[in-house]
Scaffold this motif. Structure first.
Motif, PDB file in Angstrom:
ATOM      1  N   SER A   1       0.848  -1.191   0.000  1.00 10.06           N
ATOM      2  CA  SER A   1       0.000   0.000   0.000  1.00 10.06           C
ATOM      3  C   SER A   1       0.884   1.241   0.000  1.00 10.06           C
ATOM      4  N   THR A   2       0.901   1.948  -1.122  1.00 13.59           N
ATOM      5  CA  THR A   2       1.695   3.174  -1.218  1.00 13.59           C
ATOM      6  C   THR A   2       0.880   4.411  -0.873  1.00 13.59           C
ATOM      7  N   ARG A   3      -0.447   4.260  -0.811  1.00 12.86           N
ATOM      8  CA  ARG A   3      -1.384   5.374  -0.570  1.00 12.86           C
ATOM      9  C   ARG A   3      -1.234   6.458  -1.643  1.00 12.86           C
ATOM     10  N   ALA A   4      -0.849   6.058  -2.839  1.00 14.04           N
ATOM     11  CA  ALA A   4      -0.663   7.011  -3.936  1.00 14.04           C
ATOM     12  C   ALA A   4      -2.000   7.354  -4.590  1.00 14.04           C
ATOM     13  N   SER A   5      -2.176   8.633  -4.893  1.00 15.11           N
ATOM     14  CA  SER A   5      -3.332   9.058  -5.691  1.00 15.11           C
ATOM     15  C   SER A   5      -2.987   8.875  -7.164  1.00 15.11           C
ATOM     16  N   LEU A   6      -4.024   8.781  -7.993  1.00 12.99           N
ATOM     17  CA  LEU A   6      -3.780   8.478  -9.403  1.00 12.99           C
ATOM     18  C   LEU A   6      -3.306   9.691 -10.196  1.00 12.99           C
ATOM     19  N   VAL A   7      -3.717  10.877  -9.824  1.00 18.17           N
ATOM     20  CA  VAL A   7      -3.353  12.069 -10.602  1.00 18.17           C
ATOM     21  C   VAL A   7      -2.018  12.647 -10.162  1.00 18.17           C
ATOM     22  N   ASP A   8      -1.816  12.749  -8.859  1.00 15.85           N
ATOM     23  CA  ASP A   8      -0.614  13.412  -8.352  1.00 15.85           C
ATOM     24  C   ASP A   8       0.419  12.460  -7.747  1.00 15.85           C
ATOM     25  N   GLY A   9       0.062  11.211  -7.563  1.00 18.07           N
ATOM     26  CA  GLY A   9       0.987  10.267  -6.938  1.00 18.07           C
ATOM     27  C   GLY A   9       2.107   9.862  -7.872  1.00 18.07           C
ATOM     28  N   PRO A  10       3.241   9.432  -7.323  1.00 19.43           N
ATOM     29  CA  PRO A  10       4.361   8.974  -8.156  1.00 19.43           C
ATOM     30  C   PRO A  10       3.942   7.805  -9.043  1.00 19.43           C
ATOM     31  N   ILE A  11       4.233   7.879 -10.316  1.00 18.38           N
ATOM     32  CA  ILE A  11       3.835   6.816 -11.236  1.00 18.38           C
ATOM     33  C   ILE A  11       4.504   5.500 -10.861  1.00 18.38           C
ATOM     34  N   GLU A  12       5.684   5.578 -10.242  1.00 16.75           N
ATOM     35  CA  GLU A  12       6.374   4.349  -9.811  1.00 16.75           C
ATOM     36  C   GLU A  12       5.560   3.623  -8.745  1.00 16.75           C
ATOM     37  N   ASP A  13       4.925   4.392  -7.848  1.00 17.92           N
ATOM     38  CA  ASP A  13       4.092   3.780  -6.814  1.00 17.92           C
ATOM     39  C   ASP A  13       2.845   3.152  -7.427  1.00 17.92           C
ATOM     40  N   ILE A  14       2.266   3.836  -8.385  1.00 17.47           N
ATOM     41  CA  ILE A  14       1.064   3.322  -9.043  1.00 17.47           C
ATOM     42  C   ILE A  14       1.391   2.017  -9.776  1.00 17.47           C
ATOM     43  N   ARG A  15       2.524   2.000 -10.459  1.00 16.12           N
ATOM     44  CA  ARG A  15       2.944   0.771 -11.151  1.00 16.12           C
ATOM     45  C   ARG A  15       3.215  -0.359 -10.160  1.00 16.12           C
ATOM     46  N   LEU A  16       3.825  -0.025  -9.019  1.00 13.32           N
ATOM     47  CA  LEU A  16       4.107  -1.042  -8.013  1.00 13.32           C
ATOM     48  C   LEU A  16       2.828  -1.687  -7.502  1.00 13.32           C
ATOM     49  N   GLU A  17       1.803  -0.864  -7.263  1.00 14.69           N
ATOM     50  CA  GLU A  17       0.526  -1.412  -6.811  1.00 14.69           C
ATOM     51  C   GLU A  17      -0.029  -2.406  -7.844  1.00 14.69           C
ATOM     52  N   MET A  18      -0.027  -2.021  -9.125  1.00 10.93           N
ATOM     53  CA  MET A  18      -0.572  -2.902 -10.153  1.00 10.93           C
ATOM     54  C   MET A  18       0.309  -4.120 -10.358  1.00 10.93           C
ATOM     55  N   GLU A  19       1.619  -3.946 -10.315  1.00 12.58           N
ATOM     56  CA  GLU A  19       2.534  -5.085 -10.473  1.00 12.58           C
ATOM     57  C   GLU A  19       2.354  -6.092  -9.346  1.00 12.58           C
ATOM     58  N   THR A  20       2.058  -5.612  -8.160  1.00  8.09           N
ATOM     59  CA  THR A  20       1.909  -6.511  -7.009  1.00  8.09           C
ATOM     60  C   THR A  20       0.534  -7.162  -6.977  1.00  8.09           C
ATOM     61  N   HIS A  21      -0.518  -6.339  -6.956  1.00  9.83           N
ATOM     62  CA  HIS A  21      -1.853  -6.876  -6.725  1.00  9.83           C
ATOM     63  C   HIS A  21      -2.479  -7.521  -7.947  1.00  9.83           C
ATOM     64  N   TYR A  22      -2.112  -7.064  -9.137  1.00 15.12           N
ATOM     65  CA  TYR A  22      -2.707  -7.640 -10.357  1.00 15.12           C
ATOM     66  C   TYR A  22      -1.736  -8.595 -11.038  1.00 15.12           C
ATOM     67  N   PHE A  23      -0.651  -8.058 -11.581  1.00 17.84           N
ATOM     68  CA  PHE A  23       0.261  -8.909 -12.330  1.00 17.84           C
ATOM     69  C   PHE A  23       0.954  -9.933 -11.429  1.00 17.84           C
ATOM     70  N   GLY A  24       1.294  -9.544 -10.198  1.00  9.66           N
ATOM     71  CA  GLY A  24       1.930 -10.487  -9.293  1.00  9.66           C
ATOM     72  C   GLY A  24       1.020 -11.646  -8.947  1.00  9.66           C
ATOM     73  N   THR A  25      -0.224 -11.336  -8.589  1.00  7.59           N
ATOM     74  CA  THR A  25      -1.195 -12.392  -8.295  1.00  7.59           C
ATOM     75  C   THR A  25      -1.415 -13.283  -9.505  1.00  7.59           C
TER      76      THR A  25
END
Length: 229
Positions: A83-107
Protein backbone atom coordinates in the motif's frame (compact mmCIF):
# COMPACT_ATOMS: atom_id res chain seq x y z
CA UNK A 1 -11.34 -31.30 -7.68
CA UNK A 2 -11.43 -28.31 -5.33
CA UNK A 3 -10.15 -28.73 -1.79
CA UNK A 4 -12.96 -28.87 0.78
CA UNK A 5 -11.05 -29.50 4.03
CA UNK A 6 -7.55 -29.04 5.40
CA UNK A 7 -7.02 -32.80 5.42
CA UNK A 8 -4.12 -33.56 3.05
CA UNK A 9 -3.72 -29.86 2.24
CA UNK A 10 -0.39 -28.50 1.11
CA UNK A 11 -0.64 -24.73 0.82
CA UNK A 12 1.41 -21.83 -0.45
CA UNK A 13 0.79 -18.48 1.23
CA UNK A 14 2.39 -15.43 -0.36
CA UNK A 15 3.49 -12.57 1.88
CA UNK A 16 3.45 -14.97 4.82
CA UNK A 17 6.09 -13.35 7.00
CA UNK A 18 3.76 -10.80 8.62
CA UNK A 19 0.26 -9.36 8.78
CA UNK A 20 -2.67 -11.27 7.35
CA UNK A 21 -0.39 -13.65 5.46
CA UNK A 22 1.23 -14.84 8.67
CA UNK A 23 -2.22 -15.42 10.17
CA UNK A 24 -3.22 -17.46 7.12
CA UNK A 25 -0.10 -19.58 7.42
CA UNK A 26 -0.60 -20.03 11.19
CA UNK A 27 -4.25 -21.02 10.77
CA UNK A 28 -3.38 -23.56 8.08
CA UNK A 29 -0.61 -25.04 10.22
CA UNK A 30 -3.02 -25.25 13.17
CA UNK A 31 -5.48 -27.14 10.96
CA UNK A 32 -2.84 -29.72 10.07
CA UNK A 33 -1.82 -28.47 6.63
CA UNK A 34 1.68 -28.44 5.21
CA UNK A 35 2.46 -24.77 4.55
CA UNK A 36 5.01 -23.06 2.35
CA UNK A 37 5.41 -19.53 3.73
CA UNK A 38 6.41 -17.31 0.83
CA UNK A 39 8.33 -14.09 1.49
CA UNK A 40 10.80 -11.92 -0.38
CA UNK A 41 13.16 -12.52 2.54
CA UNK A 42 12.42 -16.04 3.78
CA UNK A 43 14.69 -15.57 6.80
CA UNK A 44 11.98 -13.27 8.20
CA UNK A 45 9.49 -16.15 8.42
CA UNK A 46 9.42 -17.16 12.09
CA UNK A 47 6.30 -19.32 12.19
CA UNK A 48 6.87 -22.77 13.74
CA UNK A 49 5.77 -25.55 11.42
CA UNK A 50 5.88 -23.48 8.23
CA UNK A 51 8.40 -24.00 5.42
CA UNK A 52 9.99 -20.67 4.41
CA UNK A 53 10.33 -20.17 0.67
CA UNK A 54 11.75 -17.21 -1.26
CA UNK A 55 9.00 -15.58 -3.29
CA UNK A 56 8.73 -12.10 -4.75
CA UNK A 57 5.48 -11.99 -6.73
CA UNK A 58 6.80 -9.14 -8.89
CA UNK A 59 9.79 -11.25 -10.01
CA UNK A 60 8.86 -13.90 -12.62
CA UNK A 61 12.02 -15.92 -11.95
CA UNK A 62 11.24 -16.01 -8.23
CA UNK A 63 7.69 -17.18 -8.93
CA UNK A 64 8.93 -19.88 -11.32
CA UNK A 65 11.45 -21.18 -8.75
CA UNK A 66 8.76 -21.27 -6.06
CA UNK A 67 6.50 -23.37 -8.29
CA UNK A 68 9.37 -25.81 -8.89
CA UNK A 69 10.13 -26.12 -5.17
CA UNK A 70 6.52 -26.29 -3.94
CA UNK A 71 5.45 -28.94 -6.41
CA UNK A 72 3.04 -30.66 -4.02
CA UNK A 73 0.76 -27.66 -3.46
CA UNK A 74 -3.01 -27.96 -3.82
CA UNK A 75 -4.03 -24.66 -2.19
CA UNK A 76 -2.68 -21.20 -3.07
CA UNK A 77 -3.40 -18.13 -0.95
CA UNK A 78 -2.48 -14.99 -2.90
CA UNK A 79 -2.01 -12.59 -0.02
CA UNK A 80 1.13 -10.57 -0.86
CA UNK A 81 0.36 -6.88 -1.10
CA UNK A 82 1.62 -3.35 -0.80
CA UNK A 83 0.00 0.00 0.00
CA UNK A 84 1.70 3.17 -1.22
CA UNK A 85 -1.38 5.37 -0.57
CA UNK A 86 -0.66 7.01 -3.94
CA UNK A 87 -3.33 9.06 -5.69
CA UNK A 88 -3.78 8.48 -9.40
CA UNK A 89 -3.35 12.07 -10.60
CA UNK A 90 -0.61 13.41 -8.35
CA UNK A 91 0.99 10.27 -6.94
CA UNK A 92 4.36 8.97 -8.16
CA UNK A 93 3.83 6.82 -11.24
CA UNK A 94 6.37 4.35 -9.81
CA UNK A 95 4.09 3.78 -6.81
CA UNK A 96 1.06 3.32 -9.04
CA UNK A 97 2.94 0.77 -11.15
CA UNK A 98 4.11 -1.04 -8.01
CA UNK A 99 0.53 -1.41 -6.81
CA UNK A 100 -0.57 -2.90 -10.15
CA UNK A 101 2.53 -5.08 -10.47
CA UNK A 102 1.91 -6.51 -7.01
CA UNK A 103 -1.85 -6.88 -6.72
CA UNK A 104 -2.71 -7.64 -10.36
CA UNK A 105 0.26 -8.91 -12.33
CA UNK A 106 1.93 -10.49 -9.29
CA UNK A 107 -1.20 -12.39 -8.29
CA UNK A 108 -1.77 -13.46 -11.89
CA UNK A 109 1.85 -14.56 -12.22
CA UNK A 110 1.50 -16.84 -9.19
CA UNK A 111 -1.75 -18.28 -10.55
CA UNK A 112 -0.22 -18.98 -13.97
CA UNK A 113 2.80 -20.67 -12.39
CA UNK A 114 0.82 -22.83 -9.96
CA UNK A 115 -2.10 -23.92 -12.16
CA UNK A 116 0.00 -26.74 -13.68
CA UNK A 117 1.06 -27.74 -10.15
CA UNK A 118 -2.56 -27.88 -8.95
CA UNK A 119 -3.60 -29.85 -12.02
CA UNK A 120 -0.82 -32.42 -11.53
CA UNK A 121 -1.99 -32.81 -7.93
CA UNK A 122 -5.58 -33.53 -8.94
CA UNK A 123 -7.03 -30.01 -8.67
CA UNK A 124 -7.20 -27.54 -5.85
CA UNK A 125 -8.22 -24.13 -4.63
CA UNK A 126 -6.96 -20.56 -5.00
CA UNK A 127 -7.84 -17.69 -2.67
CA UNK A 128 -7.11 -14.13 -3.82
CA UNK A 129 -6.99 -11.54 -1.05
CA UNK A 130 -8.75 -8.43 -2.35
CA UNK A 131 -10.32 -5.54 -0.43
CA UNK A 132 -13.41 -3.48 0.22
CA UNK A 133 -11.53 -1.01 -1.99
CA UNK A 134 -12.24 -3.34 -4.90
CA UNK A 135 -15.61 -1.58 -4.84
CA UNK A 136 -15.05 1.68 -2.93
CA UNK A 137 -12.50 4.03 -4.50
CA UNK A 138 -11.40 6.95 -2.30
CA UNK A 139 -9.06 9.33 -4.11
CA UNK A 140 -6.46 9.08 -1.37
CA UNK A 141 -5.93 5.41 -2.19
CA UNK A 142 -6.50 5.58 -5.92
CA UNK A 143 -3.61 3.33 -6.90
CA UNK A 144 -4.54 0.66 -4.37
CA UNK A 145 -8.24 0.80 -5.28
CA UNK A 146 -7.55 0.54 -9.01
CA UNK A 147 -5.23 -2.43 -8.50
CA UNK A 148 -7.71 -4.24 -6.26
CA UNK A 149 -10.58 -3.56 -8.67
CA UNK A 150 -8.46 -5.04 -11.45
CA UNK A 151 -7.76 -8.00 -9.18
CA UNK A 152 -11.47 -8.52 -8.65
CA UNK A 153 -12.14 -8.63 -12.40
CA UNK A 154 -9.19 -10.96 -12.90
CA UNK A 155 -10.39 -13.26 -10.12
CA UNK A 156 -13.84 -13.58 -11.69
CA UNK A 157 -12.40 -14.30 -15.15
CA UNK A 158 -9.84 -16.80 -13.86
CA UNK A 159 -12.54 -18.57 -11.82
CA UNK A 160 -14.55 -19.28 -14.96
CA UNK A 161 -11.44 -20.36 -16.84
CA UNK A 162 -10.22 -22.77 -14.16
CA UNK A 163 -13.49 -24.33 -12.96
CA UNK A 164 -13.52 -26.93 -15.77
CA UNK A 165 -9.95 -27.85 -14.80
CA UNK A 166 -10.87 -28.79 -11.24
CA UNK A 167 -9.61 -25.59 -9.60
CA UNK A 168 -11.86 -23.46 -7.42
CA UNK A 169 -11.06 -19.72 -7.21
CA UNK A 170 -12.38 -17.52 -4.41
CA UNK A 171 -11.92 -13.89 -3.38
CA UNK A 172 -11.63 -12.45 0.11
CA UNK A 173 -12.84 -8.86 0.40
CA UNK A 174 -12.10 -7.15 3.69
CA UNK A 175 -11.67 -3.67 5.13
CA UNK A 176 -9.07 -2.46 7.60
CA UNK A 177 -7.09 -5.11 9.47
CA UNK A 178 -5.00 -4.70 12.59
CA UNK A 179 -1.66 -4.96 10.75
CA UNK A 180 1.34 -2.76 10.04
CA UNK A 181 -0.06 -1.79 6.63
CA UNK A 182 -2.74 0.40 8.20
CA UNK A 183 -1.09 1.32 11.51
CA UNK A 184 -2.42 4.86 11.03
CA UNK A 185 -6.05 3.69 11.33
CA UNK A 186 -7.64 3.76 14.83
CA UNK A 187 -7.77 0.31 16.42
CA UNK A 188 -11.56 0.34 16.82
CA UNK A 189 -11.94 0.53 13.02
CA UNK A 190 -9.86 -2.58 12.36
CA UNK A 191 -10.62 -6.30 12.38
CA UNK A 192 -8.54 -9.05 13.93
CA UNK A 193 -6.55 -10.65 11.05
CA UNK A 194 -6.54 -14.05 12.78
CA UNK A 195 -10.35 -14.05 12.81
CA UNK A 196 -10.50 -12.97 9.17
CA UNK A 197 -8.01 -15.65 8.11
CA UNK A 198 -10.07 -18.39 9.79
CA UNK A 199 -13.30 -17.05 8.26
CA UNK A 200 -11.70 -16.88 4.81
CA UNK A 201 -10.39 -20.43 4.95
CA UNK A 202 -13.78 -21.70 6.12
CA UNK A 203 -15.34 -19.98 3.11
CA UNK A 204 -12.71 -21.27 0.71
CA UNK A 205 -13.11 -24.88 1.81
CA UNK A 206 -16.90 -24.50 1.70
CA UNK A 207 -16.62 -23.60 -1.98
CA UNK A 208 -17.68 -19.97 -1.69
CA UNK A 209 -16.85 -17.66 -4.58
CA UNK A 210 -16.68 -14.47 -2.50
CA UNK A 211 -15.93 -14.17 1.20
CA UNK A 212 -16.84 -10.92 2.96
CA UNK A 213 -14.55 -10.39 5.92
CA UNK A 214 -16.33 -7.69 7.94
CA UNK A 215 -19.43 -5.53 8.24
CA UNK A 216 -17.86 -2.67 6.25
CA UNK A 217 -17.31 -5.01 3.32
CA UNK A 218 -20.77 -6.54 3.53
CA UNK A 219 -22.32 -3.06 3.44
CA UNK A 220 -20.17 -2.03 0.47
CA UNK A 221 -21.06 -5.18 -1.44
CA UNK A 222 -24.78 -4.65 -0.84
CA UNK A 223 -24.49 -1.03 -2.00
CA UNK A 224 -23.21 -2.02 -5.45
CA UNK A 225 -26.82 -2.32 -6.61
CA UNK A 226 -27.61 1.23 -5.51
CA UNK A 227 -28.24 3.58 -8.49
CA UNK A 228 -25.57 6.21 -9.02
CA UNK A 229 -26.63 9.76 -8.26
Amino acid sequence: MSVTTTEHVTALVTGANRGLGRRFAAELVARGATVYAGARRPETVDLPGAIPIQLDVTDPDSVRRAAEIAGDVNVVVNNAGVSTRASLVDGPIEDIRLEMETHYFGTLSVIRAFVPVLERNGGGSILNVLSVLSWVHPHGSGAYSAAKAAGWAMTDAVREELAPRGIHVAALHVGYLDTDMVSYIPADQKSDPAVVAALALDGLFAGKREILGDEMTRAARAALSTPLG
